[in-house]
Design a protein around this motif. Structure first.
Motif, PDB file in Angstrom:
ATOM      1  N   GLN A   1      49.405  35.117  34.181  1.00 42.86           N
ATOM      2  CA  GLN A   1      48.729  34.516  35.329  1.00 42.86           C
ATOM      3  C   GLN A   1      49.688  34.338  36.507  1.00 42.86           C
ATOM      4  OE1 GLN A   1      46.869  31.002  33.592  1.00 42.86           O
ATOM      5  NE2 GLN A   1      44.938  32.121  33.392  1.00 42.86           N
TER       6      GLN A   1
ATOM      7  N   TYR B   1      42.692  40.311  38.842  1.00 46.47           N
ATOM      8  CA  TYR B   1      42.111  38.982  38.645  1.00 46.47           C
ATOM      9  C   TYR B   1      41.836  38.662  37.180  1.00 46.47           C
ATOM     10  CZ  TYR B   1      39.404  34.785  39.421  1.00 46.47           C
ATOM     11  OH  TYR B   1      38.971  33.481  39.402  1.00 46.47           O
TER      12      TYR B   1
ATOM     13  N   ALA C   1      40.792  34.907  35.166  1.00 47.51           N
ATOM     14  CA  ALA C   1      39.511  34.529  34.568  1.00 47.51           C
ATOM     15  C   ALA C   1      39.688  34.161  33.101  1.00 47.51           C
ATOM     16  CB  ALA C   1      38.502  35.671  34.710  1.00 47.51           C
TER      17      ALA C   1
ATOM     18  N   ARG D   1      39.333  35.681  30.107  1.00 48.85           N
ATOM     19  CA  ARG D   1      38.310  36.001  29.105  1.00 48.85           C
ATOM     20  C   ARG D   1      38.828  37.152  28.251  1.00 48.85           C
ATOM     21  NH1 ARG D   1      33.303  34.802  32.859  1.00 48.85           N
ATOM     22  NH2 ARG D   1      33.923  32.686  33.426  1.00 48.85           N
TER      23      ARG D   1
ATOM     24  N   VAL E   1      35.623  40.530  35.474  1.00 47.83           N
ATOM     25  CA  VAL E   1      34.407  39.800  35.836  1.00 47.83           C
ATOM     26  C   VAL E   1      33.872  40.365  37.143  1.00 47.83           C
ATOM     27  CG1 VAL E   1      35.113  37.701  34.643  1.00 47.83           C
ATOM     28  CG2 VAL E   1      35.693  37.986  37.059  1.00 47.83           C
TER      29      VAL E   1
ATOM     30  N   GLU F   1      31.192  36.401  40.336  1.00 44.36           N
ATOM     31  CA  GLU F   1      31.686  35.424  39.369  1.00 44.36           C
ATOM     32  C   GLU F   1      33.114  34.996  39.715  1.00 44.36           C
ATOM     33  OE1 GLU F   1      32.080  34.823  34.519  1.00 44.36           O
ATOM     34  OE2 GLU F   1      31.284  36.687  35.341  1.00 44.36           O
ATOM     35  N   ALA F   2      33.955  35.962  40.099  1.00 43.73           N
ATOM     36  CA  ALA F   2      35.320  35.615  40.500  1.00 43.73           C
ATOM     37  C   ALA F   2      35.295  34.674  41.707  1.00 43.73           C
ATOM     38  CB  ALA F   2      36.099  36.882  40.823  1.00 43.73           C
ATOM     39  N   CYS F   3      34.413  34.954  42.662  1.00 46.16           N
ATOM     40  CA  CYS F   3      34.304  34.085  43.832  1.00 46.16           C
ATOM     41  C   CYS F   3      33.900  32.665  43.439  1.00 46.16           C
ATOM     42  CB  CYS F   3      33.303  34.665  44.827  1.00 46.16           C
ATOM     43  SG  CYS F   3      33.912  36.122  45.719  1.00 46.16           S
ATOM     44  N   GLU F   4      32.945  32.561  42.543  1.00 48.22           N
ATOM     45  CA  GLU F   4      32.508  31.241  42.093  1.00 48.22           C
ATOM     46  C   GLU F   4      33.644  30.495  41.400  1.00 48.22           C
ATOM     47  OE1 GLU F   4      29.101  32.071  39.717  1.00 48.22           O
ATOM     48  OE2 GLU F   4      27.834  32.579  41.433  1.00 48.22           O
ATOM     49  N   LEU F   5      34.438  31.193  40.599  1.00 45.18           N
ATOM     50  CA  LEU F   5      35.565  30.561  39.913  1.00 45.18           C
ATOM     51  C   LEU F   5      36.608  30.046  40.894  1.00 45.18           C
ATOM     52  CD1 LEU F   5      36.042  33.072  36.947  1.00 45.18           C
ATOM     53  CD2 LEU F   5      35.280  30.697  36.769  1.00 45.18           C
ATOM     54  N   GLU F   6      36.738  30.713  42.047  1.00 43.49           N
ATOM     55  CA  GLU F   6      37.741  30.328  43.037  1.00 43.49           C
ATOM     56  C   GLU F   6      37.173  29.462  44.159  1.00 43.49           C
ATOM     57  OE1 GLU F   6      40.955  30.852  42.665  1.00 43.49           O
ATOM     58  OE2 GLU F   6      40.499  31.857  40.760  1.00 43.49           O
TER      59      GLU F   6
ATOM     60  N   ARG G   1      46.628  29.430  45.932  1.00 47.69           N
ATOM     61  CA  ARG G   1      46.968  28.654  44.734  1.00 47.69           C
ATOM     62  C   ARG G   1      48.468  28.389  44.657  1.00 47.69           C
ATOM     63  NH1 ARG G   1      44.509  30.565  39.065  1.00 47.69           N
ATOM     64  NH2 ARG G   1      42.265  30.636  39.465  1.00 47.69           N
TER      65      ARG G   1
END
Length: 202
Positions: A21, A144, A148, A150, A161, A165-170, A199
């Motif tokens: 990460q 990315y 995520a 997963r 993803v 979905e990536a946008c929602e996570l960030e 980040r």
């Protein structure tokens, strides 16, 4: 041995994940710091069909440097049509094929460091549609995946993803929409990259 009998590949331990990460975050920061970073997205008639729309914008402000549409020469898949306005084929009828802009597209992309959410797809689509050879794109989706977190025990890698979905996570706002567009997805990809890069400064 059947597929179901194959041994599961264990998820990396916490230290390994933390390093992966950290490497991913460094990649996003490098992209964000590069004034030549350009984000590209395309829309196509099918997975292997012509591109009929391309948008490319500078990462730092998502301002489009390229925003083109053209009438495709390949058939539309039912799924591709479902994702567009009912009259999309009428909207595109008579517009010059994107191949007529091939040299302008190539010159712009070659002068920048090109990023795309699904880089292999967009790169191959543009080479096929425009009949040009392009330098490689860097893939935001693959970069990315460790963030995520997963894990695929079957394949032994981090699952990718969807962009939404990536946008929602960030915490990147995603418009409620049923239609897909290259310009919108280019902007969302840009906002995602910048959100991840921030980040490192938290």
């Amino acid at each position: 041995m059947t597929q179901s009998e194959k041994p599961k590949i264990p998820r990396p331990d916490a230290d390994t994940l933390a390093q992966q990460q950290a490497d991913a975050l460094a990649t996003f920061q490098r992209w964000a710091a590069d004034p030549l970073s350009l984000v590209v997205d395309t829309e196509t008639t099918d997975l292997t069909g012509d591109a009929w729309e391309i948008a490319a914008g500078r990462l730092r402000d998502a301002q489009p440097l390229l925003d083109l549409r053209g009438e495709p020469q390949t058939p539309w898949s039912p799924r591709a049509l479902e994702l567009q306005a009912p009259d999309i084929q009428d909207q595109l009828r008579g517009l010059p094929h994107l191949r007529t802009h091939a040299q302008d597209i190539r010159r712009l992309l070659d002068a920048h460091h090109v990023l795309a959410y699904n880089a292999e797809f967009d790169h191959d689509t543009l080479e096929r549609t425009c009949q040009v050879t392009l330098r490689g794109f860097e893939c935001v989706m693959l970069a990315y995946a460790p963030l995520a977190a997963r894990w695929s025990e079957r394949h032994g890698y981090w699952k990718t993803v969807k962009l939404s979905e990536a946008c929602e996570l960030e915490g990147v706002p995603v418009e409620r929409r049923t239609l897909h567009g290259a310009r919108v997805d280019m902007r969302l990809t840009s906002e995602l990259i910048l959100a991840v890069a921030r980040r490192l400064r938290l």
